[in-house]
Write a protein that holds these residues in place. Structure first.
Motif, short mmCIF file in Angstrom:
data_model
loop_
_atom_site.label_atom_id
_atom_site.label_comp_id
_atom_site.label_asym_id
_atom_site.label_seq_id
_atom_site.Cartn_x
_atom_site.Cartn_y
_atom_site.Cartn_z
N GLY A 42 0.83 -1.20 0.00
CA GLY A 42 0.00 0.00 0.00
C GLY A 42 0.86 1.24 0.00
O GLY A 42 1.87 1.32 -0.67
N ASP A 43 0.47 2.22 0.79
CA ASP A 43 1.21 3.48 0.85
C ASP A 43 2.15 3.53 2.05
O ASP A 43 2.78 4.55 2.30
N GLU A 44 2.23 2.45 2.79
CA GLU A 44 3.02 2.50 4.02
C GLU A 44 4.52 2.51 3.75
O GLU A 44 5.28 3.11 4.45
N ARG A 45 4.91 1.80 2.74
CA ARG A 45 6.32 1.83 2.38
C ARG A 45 6.44 1.56 0.89
O ARG A 45 5.51 1.08 0.25
N GLY A 46 7.57 1.90 0.33
CA GLY A 46 7.72 1.83 -1.10
C GLY A 46 8.40 0.57 -1.59
O GLY A 46 8.60 -0.39 -0.84
N TYR A 47 8.73 0.62 -2.86
CA TYR A 47 9.34 -0.52 -3.53
C TYR A 47 10.28 0.01 -4.59
O TYR A 47 10.04 1.08 -5.18
N LEU A 48 11.36 -0.72 -4.87
CA LEU A 48 12.33 -0.29 -5.85
C LEU A 48 12.72 -1.48 -6.72
O LEU A 48 13.09 -2.53 -6.19
N ASP A 49 12.60 -1.32 -8.02
CA ASP A 49 13.19 -2.28 -8.94
C ASP A 49 13.99 -1.49 -9.97
O ASP A 49 14.09 -0.26 -9.89
N GLU A 50 14.58 -2.18 -10.95
CA GLU A 50 15.49 -1.50 -11.86
C GLU A 50 14.80 -0.39 -12.64
O GLU A 50 15.34 0.70 -12.80
N GLN A 51 13.60 -0.65 -13.15
CA GLN A 51 12.93 0.35 -13.96
C GLN A 51 12.50 1.54 -13.12
O GLN A 51 12.64 2.70 -13.54
N ILE A 52 11.99 1.30 -11.92
CA ILE A 52 11.60 2.40 -11.04
C ILE A 52 12.82 3.23 -10.67
O ILE A 52 12.78 4.46 -10.68
N TYR A 53 13.92 2.56 -10.36
CA TYR A 53 15.15 3.26 -10.01
C TYR A 53 15.59 4.16 -11.17
O TYR A 53 15.91 5.34 -10.98
N LEU A 54 15.60 3.62 -12.39
CA LEU A 54 16.03 4.41 -13.54
C LEU A 54 15.09 5.58 -13.80
O LEU A 54 15.54 6.68 -14.15
N ASP A 55 13.79 5.35 -13.63
CA ASP A 55 12.82 6.45 -13.83
C ASP A 55 13.08 7.59 -12.85
O ASP A 55 13.09 8.76 -13.22
N TYR A 56 13.28 7.23 -11.57
CA TYR A 56 13.55 8.25 -10.56
C TYR A 56 14.90 8.92 -10.80
O TYR A 56 15.07 10.13 -10.59
N LEU A 57 15.88 8.13 -11.24
CA LEU A 57 17.21 8.67 -11.49
C LEU A 57 17.16 9.76 -12.56
O LEU A 57 17.73 10.85 -12.39
N VAL A 58 16.48 9.48 -13.66
CA VAL A 58 16.34 10.47 -14.73
C VAL A 58 15.63 11.72 -14.22
O VAL A 58 16.06 12.85 -14.46
N LEU A 59 14.55 11.51 -13.48
CA LEU A 59 13.77 12.63 -12.95
C LEU A 59 14.61 13.50 -12.03
O LEU A 59 14.63 14.74 -12.14
N ILE A 60 15.32 12.89 -11.11
CA ILE A 60 16.04 13.63 -10.08
C ILE A 60 17.28 14.33 -10.65
O ILE A 60 17.59 15.47 -10.28
N ILE A 61 17.98 13.69 -11.56
CA ILE A 61 19.12 14.35 -12.20
C ILE A 61 18.64 15.55 -13.01
O ILE A 61 19.27 16.62 -13.01
N ALA A 62 17.49 15.41 -13.67
CA ALA A 62 16.91 16.54 -14.39
C ALA A 62 16.53 17.66 -13.43
O ALA A 62 16.70 18.85 -13.74
N GLN A 63 16.02 17.31 -12.24
CA GLN A 63 15.68 18.31 -11.24
C GLN A 63 16.92 19.07 -10.78
O GLN A 63 16.90 20.31 -10.68
#
Length: 210
Positions: free
Chosen positions: A78-99
């Protein structure tokens, strides 16, 4: 509002030089900050992201990613804690480096940032290379490591770097055409390298202001 990305062969002095350049220019040095932002966005611990960066691309992480259903995880966690896999990591990586790039005045260490910000108008891309023996000796001296531990770290980090670029679908990460400046750290010292990077950025910023 310049952005400097520093890609490097491990042990070529990327962290040390990145901090020196950031201090000289009054910029943010984005390394552990990237981990913290990924953790926050993914709603996971920084330890999880750090471990994931070390292990992602290994047979174990690929096996886990293929066996675990994201839909099942969404339902259970649910919303209590998150999850990380390769695709999610790469998506966040692109987003955050762009930020970080949008915020400007930042030195970004590695993580494929030279590709992510390839078309950024204010980005300067730097590559550090050195002979294997020099890189091992640098790690021994800079971090007070035994030779065996330094050799293991360089070997492991070189492989991790290759794994990241494989996940990004890139194989030309050491091609000089990707970079504004390629520095052979076996042929120069950190102070000189810092001066070259800062001069390159300052000249561009002066031309923009004129």
């Amino acid at each position: 509002m310049a952005v400097i990305t520093i890609s490097r062969q491990f042990g070529a002095g990327g962290v040390t030089l990145g901090k020196m350049v950031a201090d000289e220019l009054g910029y943010t040095f984005a390394d552990s900050d990237i981990i913290q932002r990924v953790a926050k966005e993914a709603n996971v611990s920084t330890n999880w992201v750090e471990s994931f960066e070390k292990e992602a691309g290994s047979k174990l992480s690929r096996f886990v990613s293929s066996m675990v259903s994201k839909r099942w995880l969404d339902r259970i966690l649910g919303d209590e804690r998150g999850y990380l896999d390769e695709q999610i990591y790469l998506d966040y990586l692109v987003l955050i480096i762009a930020q970080f790039a949008d915020e400007g005045d930042v030195v970004i260490l590695g993580r494929g940032s030279q590709y992510i910000l390839n078309d950024h108008p204010d980005a300067f891309h730097v590559l550090l290379v050195d002979d294997l023996e020099n890189r091992i000796n640098f790690m021994m001296k800079q971090y007070d490591l035994s030779r065996k531990k330094a050799e293991r770290m360089v070997e492991n980090e070189d492989q991790r770097r290759i794994n990241l670029y494989k996940r990004l679908g890139k194989s030309d990460f050491e091609s000089p055409r990707l970079y504004h400046l390629v520095l052979n750290m076996g042929k120069t010292d950190l102070q000189t390298a810092k001066g070259m990077i800062c001069e390159m950025v300052n000249k561009k910023e002066t031309l923009k202001a004129s």
